[in-house]
Design a protein around this motif. Structure first.
Motif, PDB file in Angstrom:
ATOM      1  N   UNK A  24     -44.989  42.209 -22.306  1.00  0.00           N
ATOM      2  CA  UNK A  24     -44.104  41.129 -22.733  1.00  0.00           C
ATOM      3  C   UNK A  24     -43.945  40.115 -21.593  1.00  0.00           C
ATOM      4  N   UNK A  25     -44.112  38.839 -21.892  1.00  0.00           N
ATOM      5  CA  UNK A  25     -43.849  37.789 -20.907  1.00  0.00           C
ATOM      6  C   UNK A  25     -42.352  37.521 -20.844  1.00  0.00           C
ATOM      7  N   UNK A  26     -41.817  37.528 -19.632  1.00  0.00           N
ATOM      8  CA  UNK A  26     -40.363  37.432 -19.467  1.00  0.00           C
ATOM      9  C   UNK A  26     -39.996  36.234 -18.591  1.00  0.00           C
ATOM     10  N   UNK A  27     -39.100  35.391 -19.095  1.00  0.00           N
ATOM     11  CA  UNK A  27     -38.633  34.217 -18.369  1.00  0.00           C
ATOM     12  C   UNK A  27     -37.558  34.550 -17.355  1.00  0.00           C
ATOM     13  N   UNK A  28     -36.705  33.565 -17.106  1.00  0.00           N
ATOM     14  CA  UNK A  28     -35.698  33.690 -16.039  1.00  0.00           C
ATOM     15  C   UNK A  28     -34.382  33.048 -16.490  1.00  0.00           C
ATOM     16  N   UNK A  29     -33.285  33.620 -16.018  1.00  0.00           N
ATOM     17  CA  UNK A  29     -31.991  32.976 -16.253  1.00  0.00           C
ATOM     18  C   UNK A  29     -30.977  33.906 -16.883  1.00  0.00           C
ATOM     19  N   UNK A  30     -29.776  33.357 -17.095  1.00  0.00           N
ATOM     20  CA  UNK A  30     -28.673  34.182 -17.592  1.00  0.00           C
ATOM     21  C   UNK A  30     -28.896  34.619 -19.043  1.00  0.00           C
ATOM     22  N   UNK A  31     -29.574  33.816 -19.842  1.00  0.00           N
ATOM     23  CA  UNK A  31     -29.859  34.210 -21.225  1.00  0.00           C
ATOM     24  C   UNK A  31     -30.943  35.280 -21.254  1.00  0.00           C
ATOM     25  N   UNK A  32     -31.985  35.062 -20.458  1.00  0.00           N
ATOM     26  CA  UNK A  32     -33.065  36.053 -20.379  1.00  0.00           C
ATOM     27  C   UNK A  32     -32.556  37.382 -19.818  1.00  0.00           C
ATOM     28  N   UNK A  33     -31.560  37.341 -18.967  1.00  0.00           N
ATOM     29  CA  UNK A  33     -31.034  38.618 -18.453  1.00  0.00           C
ATOM     30  C   UNK A  33     -30.575  39.518 -19.597  1.00  0.00           C
ATOM     31  N   UNK A  48     -45.093  47.198 -20.677  1.00  0.00           N
ATOM     32  CA  UNK A  48     -44.472  46.644 -19.474  1.00  0.00           C
ATOM     33  C   UNK A  48     -44.249  45.164 -19.647  1.00  0.00           C
ATOM     34  N   UNK A  49     -44.113  44.476 -18.514  1.00  0.00           N
ATOM     35  CA  UNK A  49     -43.788  43.046 -18.573  1.00  0.00           C
ATOM     36  C   UNK A  49     -44.587  42.260 -17.536  1.00  0.00           C
ATOM     37  N   UNK A  50     -44.719  40.967 -17.797  1.00  0.00           N
ATOM     38  CA  UNK A  50     -45.163  40.006 -16.790  1.00  0.00           C
ATOM     39  C   UNK A  50     -43.960  39.090 -16.554  1.00  0.00           C
ATOM     40  N   UNK A  51     -43.598  38.892 -15.300  1.00  0.00           N
ATOM     41  CA  UNK A  51     -42.346  38.212 -14.977  1.00  0.00           C
ATOM     42  C   UNK A  51     -42.586  36.821 -14.406  1.00  0.00           C
ATOM     43  N   UNK A  52     -41.589  35.954 -14.606  1.00  0.00           N
ATOM     44  CA  UNK A  52     -41.700  34.566 -14.137  1.00  0.00           C
ATOM     45  C   UNK A  52     -40.888  34.294 -12.873  1.00  0.00           C
ATOM     46  N   UNK A  99     -37.093  28.188 -11.541  1.00  0.00           N
ATOM     47  CA  UNK A  99     -38.230  29.080 -11.811  1.00  0.00           C
ATOM     48  C   UNK A  99     -39.320  28.410 -12.648  1.00  0.00           C
ATOM     49  N   UNK A 100     -39.266  27.065 -12.777  1.00  0.00           N
ATOM     50  CA  UNK A 100     -40.094  26.362 -13.750  1.00  0.00           C
ATOM     51  C   UNK A 100     -41.587  26.577 -13.621  1.00  0.00           C
ATOM     52  N   UNK A 101     -42.106  26.652 -12.399  1.00  0.00           N
ATOM     53  CA  UNK A 101     -43.561  26.729 -12.254  1.00  0.00           C
ATOM     54  C   UNK A 101     -44.107  28.055 -12.765  1.00  0.00           C
ATOM     55  N   UNK A 188     -48.811  13.950 -12.520  1.00  0.00           N
ATOM     56  CA  UNK A 188     -49.898  13.222 -11.852  1.00  0.00           C
ATOM     57  C   UNK A 188     -49.489  12.677 -10.482  1.00  0.00           C
ATOM     58  N   UNK A 189     -48.204  12.771 -10.131  1.00  0.00           N
ATOM     59  CA  UNK A 189     -47.763  12.287  -8.811  1.00  0.00           C
ATOM     60  C   UNK A 189     -48.200  13.303  -7.756  1.00  0.00           C
ATOM     61  N   UNK A 190     -48.886  12.829  -6.741  1.00  0.00           N
ATOM     62  CA  UNK A 190     -49.362  13.727  -5.686  1.00  0.00           C
ATOM     63  C   UNK A 190     -48.162  14.389  -5.002  1.00  0.00           C
ATOM     64  N   UNK A 191     -48.237  15.710  -4.873  1.00  0.00           N
ATOM     65  CA  UNK A 191     -47.139  16.443  -4.240  1.00  0.00           C
ATOM     66  C   UNK A 191     -46.248  17.155  -5.237  1.00  0.00           C
ATOM     67  N   UNK A 192     -46.381  16.771  -6.520  1.00  0.00           N
ATOM     68  CA  UNK A 192     -45.627  17.488  -7.570  1.00  0.00           C
ATOM     69  C   UNK A 192     -46.381  18.764  -7.916  1.00  0.00           C
ATOM     70  N   UNK A 193     -45.662  19.872  -7.935  1.00  0.00           N
ATOM     71  CA  UNK A 193     -46.265  21.144  -8.350  1.00  0.00           C
ATOM     72  C   UNK A 193     -46.135  21.280  -9.865  1.00  0.00           C
ATOM     73  N   UNK A 194     -44.950  21.084 -10.366  1.00  0.00           N
ATOM     74  CA  UNK A 194     -44.676  21.169 -11.804  1.00  0.00           C
ATOM     75  C   UNK A 194     -43.402  20.387 -12.091  1.00  0.00           C
ATOM     76  N   UNK A 195     -43.280  19.865 -13.305  1.00  0.00           N
ATOM     77  CA  UNK A 195     -41.962  19.364 -13.705  1.00  0.00           C
ATOM     78  C   UNK A 195     -41.432  20.198 -14.865  1.00  0.00           C
ATOM     79  N   UNK A 196     -40.123  20.123 -15.055  1.00  0.00           N
ATOM     80  CA  UNK A 196     -39.453  21.015 -15.995  1.00  0.00           C
ATOM     81  C   UNK A 196     -39.549  20.620 -17.451  1.00  0.00           C
ATOM     82  N   UNK A 197     -40.359  19.603 -17.783  1.00  0.00           N
ATOM     83  CA  UNK A 197     -40.597  19.297 -19.192  1.00  0.00           C
ATOM     84  C   UNK A 197     -41.622  20.274 -19.749  1.00  0.00           C
TER      85      UNK A 197
END
Ligand code: R5P
Length: 219
Positions: A24-33, A48-52, A99-101, A188-197
């Protein structure tokens, strides 16, 4: 009913989407807890799980659920995660917990994204919640200037280091009328790893905890 009780209801409802014998893929946060606690109640029925995040990994392991490296597994049937905002097209803003990325990576390999929220997270238009952007530390001020050109007001989330060793800019004041376009443009901005959209890969199923019960959207 408290907000946390609504999160709990949504978290436990997501168990329905877990297939016995799978990872199961598992996200992060108070709801996911709450979802992790629910998974603990059926831990002998899943592989088992894969965690974020390191936080979710710790909680999963405390409950005796084995956590697998994403590089050692194939596709995941399901990924369950919360959101900071979600709109009618199932596009989301995520990353309030930084934990977005890793969330976007685990979501990308899952067949189905099940989003679990309380009723306060559903919106008509995304953007009241500041958009988190994970940046390589040395690029932070350059990225901030580029984000300002897009009409936002980036604020450095001081003291926060992501699980990947990076920093977060929270972008206030964006009018997000084209979530997919903005997701691509910011990435596409250099230096950005990920954005939360999460618009290119939005949710497939939405479970909303409300005082009247859990409302379901999608399939
Ligand atoms: O980085 C954090 C994640 O994107 C969370 O899923 C999001 O912030 C929602 O968290 P919560 O369930 O605590 O409101």
């Amino acid at each position: 009913m408290t907000q946390d009780e609504m999160k709990k209801a949504a978290g436990w409802a997501a168990l329905e989407y877990v297939t016995p014998g799978t990872l199961v893929g598992v996200g992060t946060g108070s709801t996911v807890n709450h979802f992790i606690d629910a998974l603990g109640s059926i831990k002998d029925q899943i592989k088992g799980a894969v965690s974020s995040s390191e936080a979710s990994t710790a909680r999963l392991q405390q409950l005796g659920i084995e956590v697998f490296d994403l590089n050692e597994v194939g596709e995941l049937a399901v990924y369950v995660d919360g959101a900071d905002e979600i709109d009618g097209s199932m596009a989301m803003i995520k990353g309030g917990g930084a934990a977005l990325t890793r969330e976007k990576i685990v979501a990308a390999v899952a067949d189905k994204f099940v989003c679990i929220v309380d009723g306060s997270k559903t919106v008509e238009v995304l953007g009241a919640f500041p958009l988190p952007v994970e940046v390589i530390p040395m690029a932070r001020e350059y990225v901030a200037r580029e984000l300002a050109k897009l009409g936002g007001r980036p604020v450095y989330r001081e003291g926060v280091v992501t699980d990947n060793g990076n920093q977060i800019l929270d972008v206030h004041g964006l009018k997000i009328t084209d979530p997919k376009g903005l997701e691509t443009r910011i990435n596409a901005i250099v230096g950005v790893v990920t954005n939360g959209l999460f618009a290119e890969r939005g949710a497939d199923v939405l479970l909303i905890g409300t005082p009247e019960g859990v409302v379901r959207k999608g399939a």
